[in-house]
Design a protein around this motif. Sequence first.
Motif, PDB file in Angstrom:
ATOM      1  N   GLY A  54      25.767  42.521  51.221  1.00  0.00           N
ATOM      2  CA  GLY A  54      26.231  42.534  52.594  1.00  0.00           C
ATOM      3  C   GLY A  54      27.405  41.597  52.800  1.00  0.00           C
ATOM      4  N   THR A  55      28.299  41.967  53.709  1.00  0.00           N
ATOM      5  CA  THR A  55      29.426  41.120  54.060  1.00  0.00           C
ATOM      6  C   THR A  55      29.808  41.385  55.508  1.00  0.00           C
ATOM      7  OG1 THR A  55      31.567  40.293  53.282  1.00  0.00           O
ATOM      8  CG2 THR A  55      31.325  42.690  53.448  1.00  0.00           C
ATOM      9  N   SER A  56      30.717  40.568  56.032  1.00  0.00           N
ATOM     10  CA  SER A  56      31.290  40.789  57.360  1.00  0.00           C
ATOM     11  C   SER A  56      32.789  40.912  57.159  1.00  0.00           C
ATOM     12  CB  SER A  56      30.955  39.616  58.296  1.00  0.00           C
ATOM     13  OG  SER A  56      31.473  39.832  59.581  1.00  0.00           O
ATOM     14  N   ASP A  94      28.979  46.587  55.295  1.00  0.00           N
ATOM     15  CA  ASP A  94      29.623  45.763  56.315  1.00  0.00           C
ATOM     16  C   ASP A  94      28.739  45.654  57.546  1.00  0.00           C
ATOM     17  OD1 ASP A  94      31.558  44.329  57.728  1.00  0.00           O
ATOM     18  OD2 ASP A  94      32.548  46.150  58.447  1.00  0.00           O
ATOM     19  N   MET A  95      28.577  44.450  58.069  1.00  0.00           N
ATOM     20  CA  MET A  95      27.793  44.239  59.289  1.00  0.00           C
ATOM     21  C   MET A  95      28.221  42.929  59.937  1.00  0.00           C
ATOM     22  SD  MET A  95      24.059  43.384  57.550  1.00  0.00           S
ATOM     23  CE  MET A  95      24.083  44.945  56.649  1.00  0.00           C
ATOM     24  N   SER A  99      24.156  38.989  61.484  1.00  0.00           N
ATOM     25  CA  SER A  99      23.075  39.906  61.099  1.00  0.00           C
ATOM     26  C   SER A  99      22.766  39.840  59.607  1.00  0.00           C
ATOM     27  CB  SER A  99      23.450  41.350  61.454  1.00  0.00           C
ATOM     28  OG  SER A  99      23.674  41.499  62.827  1.00  0.00           O
ATOM     29  N   LEU A 100      23.594  39.162  58.848  1.00  0.00           N
ATOM     30  CA  LEU A 100      23.483  39.206  57.392  1.00  0.00           C
ATOM     31  C   LEU A 100      22.202  38.558  56.864  1.00  0.00           C
ATOM     32  CD1 LEU A 100      27.208  38.394  56.512  1.00  0.00           C
ATOM     33  CD2 LEU A 100      26.022  40.562  56.094  1.00  0.00           C
ATOM     34  N   ILE A 101      21.863  37.380  57.360  1.00  0.00           N
ATOM     35  CA  ILE A 101      20.659  36.690  56.876  1.00  0.00           C
ATOM     36  C   ILE A 101      19.413  37.519  57.174  1.00  0.00           C
ATOM     37  CG2 ILE A 101      19.192  34.666  57.164  1.00  0.00           C
ATOM     38  CD1 ILE A 101      21.659  34.013  55.586  1.00  0.00           C
ATOM     39  N   ALA A 102      19.340  38.058  58.386  1.00  0.00           N
ATOM     40  CA  ALA A 102      18.177  38.875  58.760  1.00  0.00           C
ATOM     41  C   ALA A 102      18.070  40.107  57.871  1.00  0.00           C
ATOM     42  CB  ALA A 102      18.272  39.276  60.224  1.00  0.00           C
ATOM     43  N   LEU A 109      19.260  44.183  51.899  1.00  0.00           N
ATOM     44  CA  LEU A 109      20.318  43.738  50.999  1.00  0.00           C
ATOM     45  C   LEU A 109      19.714  42.971  49.834  1.00  0.00           C
ATOM     46  CD1 LEU A 109      22.736  42.240  53.703  1.00  0.00           C
ATOM     47  CD2 LEU A 109      22.928  44.495  52.651  1.00  0.00           C
ATOM     48  N   ASP A 110      20.428  42.972  48.706  1.00  0.00           N
ATOM     49  CA  ASP A 110      20.030  42.160  47.557  1.00  0.00           C
ATOM     50  C   ASP A 110      20.719  40.798  47.588  1.00  0.00           C
ATOM     51  OD1 ASP A 110      18.460  44.233  46.407  1.00  0.00           O
ATOM     52  OD2 ASP A 110      20.287  45.169  45.635  1.00  0.00           O
ATOM     53  N   ALA A 111      21.883  40.735  48.247  1.00  0.00           N
ATOM     54  CA  ALA A 111      22.656  39.494  48.295  1.00  0.00           C
ATOM     55  C   ALA A 111      23.664  39.579  49.430  1.00  0.00           C
ATOM     56  CB  ALA A 111      23.384  39.273  46.964  1.00  0.00           C
ATOM     57  N   VAL A 112      24.214  38.426  49.783  1.00  0.00           N
ATOM     58  CA  VAL A 112      25.246  38.347  50.817  1.00  0.00           C
ATOM     59  C   VAL A 112      26.391  37.501  50.297  1.00  0.00           C
ATOM     60  CG1 VAL A 112      25.848  37.324  53.048  1.00  0.00           C
ATOM     61  CG2 VAL A 112      23.749  38.658  52.823  1.00  0.00           C
TER      62      VAL A 112
END
Length: 276
Positions: A54-56, A94-95, A99-102, A109-112
Amino acid sequence: MKKHIVMSMLLIAALLALSACTAVQPAAQQPGAAPAEGSGKLAQIKAAGKIVVGTSADYPPYESIDADGNFVGFDMDLIRAIGERMGVEVEIQDMPFDSLIAALQEGKLDAVIAAMQATAEREEKVDFTIPYRMTKDAFAAAQNSTLVMEKPEDAAGHSIGVQTGTVQERWVQENLVATGLTPADKVFSYERADQAALDVANGRIELLLMDAEPAMELAKQTGLKILLITESTAEGGKSIAIPKGASDLKAELDRIIQEMLEDGTIQRIQEANGLP
């Protein structure tokens, strides 16, 4: 005599059959038993053949989306290089940053990787790799601003924008609002950093606090100027977030990051993305 021998043989055969039926199953099949070797998060990723990250993507030069819809930037190039060394494909989602930690906790997700710093608050929810890059922050203002800043506290009393869920947002709340230096209604939190930059450029707010390199990139795009670059508002280097307790994945990522720091790969990726 023969009858006794036959009976004895039948009894032995019955005992052997009973023993086979009641044999202890392998530990991995018993309820409550320890997981079989190779069943950790890393093994799951290897079995799937991909790592979902995941990323922003609103934070150039770390992560953004180009005109062709591709994820580009330092973090994007880095995670793809890491995936290559892991022997798996990289799927990027993308988010919004907050919201990434949640999403990581929920198993989506497997990682951020999102220029994220490992803070004590975040480490209660997820784990982090070793840092892959140290960090600095920047205060930006409109090109016609007359503000002068020598230290972060000089932002006191001025309207300021931050990205929701970031270290910078917390610094403003703890050091300016909680101390009474800045009224709470002068702090504006944005889902996207580029939205905050546009509001600064258009005079809706006076200042923007964010990571230094993305601030400089947005300054070029929106006509802002950098007033101050500082380390005192930051909490450490940028790391990859992973699920809590995924020790096998952490060990693998730490090994690869350290290897890439030592062999110059990370430095080359930084330079290719305009980072010092």
